[in-house]
Each structure stands twice: as C-alpha cells, then as structure tokens.
Design an enzyme around this catalytic site. Structure first.
Site, PDB file in Angstrom:
ATOM      1  N   PHE A 147      35.409  23.802  34.168  1.00 34.39           N
ATOM      2  CA  PHE A 147      36.764  24.285  33.881  1.00 34.39           C
ATOM      3  C   PHE A 147      37.737  23.438  34.687  1.00 34.39           C
ATOM      4  CE2 PHE A 147      40.710  26.490  34.473  1.00 34.39           C
ATOM      5  CZ  PHE A 147      40.995  26.918  33.187  1.00 34.39           C
ATOM      6  N   ASP A 232      37.190  18.122  41.804  1.00 34.89           N
ATOM      7  CA  ASP A 232      38.195  19.126  41.491  1.00 34.89           C
ATOM      8  C   ASP A 232      38.000  20.294  42.454  1.00 34.89           C
ATOM      9  OD1 ASP A 232      39.691  21.234  40.562  1.00 34.89           O
ATOM     10  OD2 ASP A 232      39.251  20.888  38.442  1.00 34.89           O
ATOM     11  N   LYS A 261      46.322  25.435  43.073  1.00 33.01           N
ATOM     12  CA  LYS A 261      46.229  26.862  43.410  1.00 33.01           C
ATOM     13  C   LYS A 261      46.768  27.179  44.810  1.00 33.01           C
ATOM     14  CE  LYS A 261      43.278  28.478  39.811  1.00 33.01           C
ATOM     15  NZ  LYS A 261      42.320  27.663  39.075  1.00 33.01           N
TER      16      LYS A 261
HETATM   17  C1  LIG Z   1      42.531  26.852  37.873  1.00 32.78           C
HETATM   18  C2  LIG Z   1      41.820  25.576  37.835  1.00 32.78           C
HETATM   19  C3  LIG Z   1      42.384  24.435  37.224  1.00 32.78           C
HETATM   20  C4  LIG Z   1      43.704  24.489  36.477  1.00 32.78           C
HETATM   21  O1  LIG Z   1      44.764  24.880  37.285  1.00 32.78           O
HETATM   22  P1  LIG Z   1      46.123  25.417  36.580  1.00 32.78           P
HETATM   23  O2  LIG Z   1      47.084  25.522  37.729  1.00 32.78           O
HETATM   24  O3  LIG Z   1      45.800  26.738  35.964  1.00 32.78           O
HETATM   25  O4  LIG Z   1      46.532  24.401  35.573  1.00 32.78           O
HETATM   26  C5  LIG Z   1      41.678  23.255  37.269  1.00 32.78           C
HETATM   27  N1  LIG Z   1      40.478  23.186  37.871  1.00 32.78           N
HETATM   28  C6  LIG Z   1      39.899  24.242  38.467  1.00 32.78           C
HETATM   29  C7  LIG Z   1      38.574  24.094  39.127  1.00 32.78           C
HETATM   30  C8  LIG Z   1      40.540  25.476  38.449  1.00 32.78           C
HETATM   31  O5  LIG Z   1      39.959  26.544  38.996  1.00 32.78           O
END
Ligand SMILES: *Cc1c(COP(=O)(O)O)cnc(C)c1O
Length: 417
Positions: A147, A232, A261
């Site tokens: 994700f 990520d 985040k």
């Molecule tokens: C939440 C998340 C994203 C996307 O972040 P947004 O601010 O919602 O665009 C990307 N990678 C990971 C691992 C995430 O948990």
C-alpha cells in the site's frame, strides 16, 4: 426508521455525511468532536480511547502541546509563501529532518502518496542520468500486498482489486514480486531496474513483518546491482516501531526514505523524500514541485515533530510499551485470536474468521469505548498514539478480550441450537 426529530446527533450527522459526502470510506458509526492525547469525545459526549491514531498520523497523540504551540505561533506570522520565495521555516525543517535521517537533503511534499510519486520520479531520473538506463525503460520493483497511496500511478501497481479495479489504464514500469522474498527481487533485477520500493513492515496488508534477513538482503542486492533501495516509512517510521525508522531494527539504511503521516503531527499534511545529494540532486528547478509543499505552517509543525523525535523519548516509549502491548495480545491467542504480528506500538491481530470479521470486532470495540479499524477480512490493526500509558494498553486489550469472549459465547449458543 426513526424520524430526524428522534434521531441522535450522531445519526443525523452520519445520515447527512452519507447524503453529501462521497462514499469512498465506510467509517465506524461515531462522530468525533474533540481529541486530546489518546482520547477523543463524540457528539453525544461519550469518550473513547483512540487505538488507530489516524493510521499513525497521530503518533504524538491528539493536539500534542508542543505541536499545537508551534502551529499557533506560525499561524500568527505567515502560513504560505509558495516556493517562489524562501521563508524562514524551510531551512530549519529540512536541515533538522535530514540530520534525523542521517541524509543530506529533503524534498517536502504534502501527502504520503505525493512522497511516493516523488520517489518514483527521482528514481527514474537517477536511473537515466546516473545509472545510464536507456530513456523510457526504467523499471521499479515493488512487493505484492503493498500500500503506497491512491494516485493512478500508485494504484496501478497495487494488487488490491478495490484499490485498482476500474481506474486503469495504468502507468507501466513496475514489476511486482512477493513481499518478504528477496530471491524473487534478485531474479527480477535487470539492467533497467532503477529502484526497489517496499514498506519495511506492510501496514495496510495487516502489519506484516518480513523475515529478518529480508531488508539486509535487499540492501545488499541493491548495492550490488546499482539500484536504489526506497523504503516507504510513511506508516512505519517516526517512532511507531520503537525506532525512528523501522529499517533500523534490521540495521538497514535505504537510499531514500519516504515519510508522511506523523511528520505533520496530526495537524497538517506533511510528507517528504529524504536522501543524499547524489540521489535527490538529480531534481533541478522546474522539474518537480507542489504549491503547498514545504509551506511555513507545514515546516513549523514538521520541525516541531523532528524536535520531539530528536530526544528518542517517543521511540523508547514505543519500544517498552510495545512489549506490553504484544505480551497482552499474545495472551488472547487461542481465545478468538489466531495470530498477532507487529513491532513496537503497532499490531496486526487476526481474529478467528469463524468468530467475526475485523469490522464486527471494530464495532464491538467501539461500543466498549475503544477505536480501532479492520484492515482486511478478519484482521484489526492496533496503533495507539505513542503517548499511550500502560494502563490504557491493558484497558484496550482487556476490552478486546471481553468482546472476543462474548462472540465465543454466542457462537457456542448458536452451535448448540
Ligand atoms: C498512508 C500511506 C501512504 C499514503 O499516504 P497518504 O497521506 O494517505 O497519501 C503511503 N504509504 C504507506 C505505507 C502508507 O501507510
């Protein structure tokens, strides 16, 4: 159906939200009005313990005093300049975040998805200009179950049908291999590969922790093949797992961190790509940007987040209290829980699918005053703010135990009939 006169405040708000808000989420039936630390209050005045923490955007809790003070102070000075001009909050934020990550440079954006998009662009440009991949042929290896956000490029390399179906055509240039399988990455690397992009722990997939050797092996493969390792850490980073970055537990340093985040302290969206000059330096003026990226308010809050992380206090809390969380949860194994995964104050809990779905357990916990959310199927994710106390952890896991016991008892009654 009750008339609006007899509906509760929550019911009225939810009905109006369903009428006028697009249905791209399926929220639990609670309407929050206030939050402080680990607790929120709803429109009926009921209190809840927040064990989702905005998918880890609220690592420091709701309205952390230092973050709110930084935001207030900045609101009274200047909030937006655009990057057409310098402003005095930008340099401290970038320098501070780079130092925290042990890298040279920061490219600030707003949402996590934008940080991922930025990482993809930087990796491709690096591939053409530094590695010498023929123009238009760069590929990036990604993991199954990933994700990384919701843009069209990103959902194009998701394997979740909900995320993907109906949104094509998708951008080419991505190769998917199973998560946790470094041999599959080795087999997929060729002369067009510019990057391997993975989550050090997969969040949305249910807090999946890869085998111990996975990240070190990816690091070695990438270094050996002149490929960038992009981690990520948007959900796993900034204290959640008991370290600043989840990859630290494996002693791995990526070429690029993607952050988001918690970087915005739960106040404003702040994301960033953090890397050394030989990587991030490939981006020249005019080649990438964002009107809001690195704005004064975001930079002030981001800088205050970096200050909080510099002391190591939150990482330490996550490590120590994470042990409490995981030992409490382990006690539920065989009592409605079939597996517990995770690290630090982050847990994916698989509920016995014969007993209930993750959604049902989330609703049961809501009635007990605990906010959590299902990920997929029968999995719920627990990720309290890092300011959570040991008693609050026991309170939440105790409620989960009661909810599971009640479900087990009613399943037994059902079987007997
Ligand atoms: C939440 C998340 C994203 C996307 O972040 P947004 O601010 O919602 O665009 C990307 N990678 C990971 C691992 C995430 O948990």
């Amino acid at each position: 159906m009750t008339t609006s006169a007899t509906r509760t405040h929550s019911e009225q708000q939810i009905a109006l939200a369903e009428e006028h808000g697009a249905h791209n989420y399926h929220p639990l039936p609670v309407v929050i009005t206030d939050g402080l630390g680990t607790r929120v209050t709803d429109v009926e005045g009921r209190g809840y313990l927040d064990f989702l923490a905005g998918y880890s955007a609220l690592n420091f809790g709701h309205r952390h005093p230092g973050l709110i003070a930084a935001a207030h102070a900045q609101l009274d000075r200047v909030t937006l300049t655009s990057r057409a001009f310098h402003h005095d909050r930008f340099a401290p934020f970038c320098a501070g975040l780079a130092a925290l990550a042990g890298k040279d440079m920061v490219l600030p954006m707003n949402t996590g998805a934008e940080a991922v998009e930025t990482g993809i662009k930087v990796a491709r440009k690096w591939g053409y200009e530094v590695k010498g991949v023929p123009e238009g042929r760069a590929t990036i290896i990604v993991a199954g179950g990933n994700f990384h956000g919701r843009t069209t490029t990103i959902v194009g390399f998701s394997d979740d049908p909900d995320a993907r179906d109906g949104f094509g055509p998708f951008a080419p240039g991505f190769v998917t291999v199973p998560y946790g399988d470094s041999a599959a990455v080795a087999a997929a690397i060729d002369e067009t590969t510019v990057a391997v992009l993975v989550e050090p722990i997969q969040g949305e997939a249910g807090v999946l922790v890869p085998p111990t050797a996975y990240l070190p092996e990816l690091r070695q493969l990438c270094t050996g093949a002149d490929v960038l390792l992009i981690l990520d850490e948007i959900q796993s980073g900034l204290g959640r797992t008991g370290a600043t970055f989840a990859a630290e537990h494996s002693g791995v340093v990526p070429d690029m961190y993607l952050l988001g985040k918690a970087l915005g302290g739960g106040v404003v969206p702040v994301s960033a790509v953090v890397a050394d000059r030989d990587v991030l330096g490939v981006i020249k003026p005019g080649q990438h940007g964002s009107t809001f990226g690195g704005n004064p308010l975001a930079s002030a809050v981001g800088n205050a987040v970096v200050d909080l992380l510099r002391t190591g206090e939150f990482q330490e809390r996550a490590r120590v209290l994470g042990e409490v969380l995981h030992s409490e949860l382990s006690a539920l194994l065989g009592h409605g829980v079939v597996a517990v995964r995770g690290r630090g104050l982050w847990a994916g809990v698989d509920i016995d699918p014969d007993l209930a779905t993750g959604r049902q357990i989330s609703e049961d916990l809501l009635a007990e005053g605990i906010l959590v959310k299902d990920t997929h199927g029968s999995t719920i994710r627990l990720a309290p703010p890092l300011v959570v106390t040991e008693e609050e952890i026991r309170e939440a896991v105790g409620a989960l135990g009661r909810v599971l016991a009640a479900r087990t008892a009613s399943a037994l009654v059902g079987d007997a009939h």
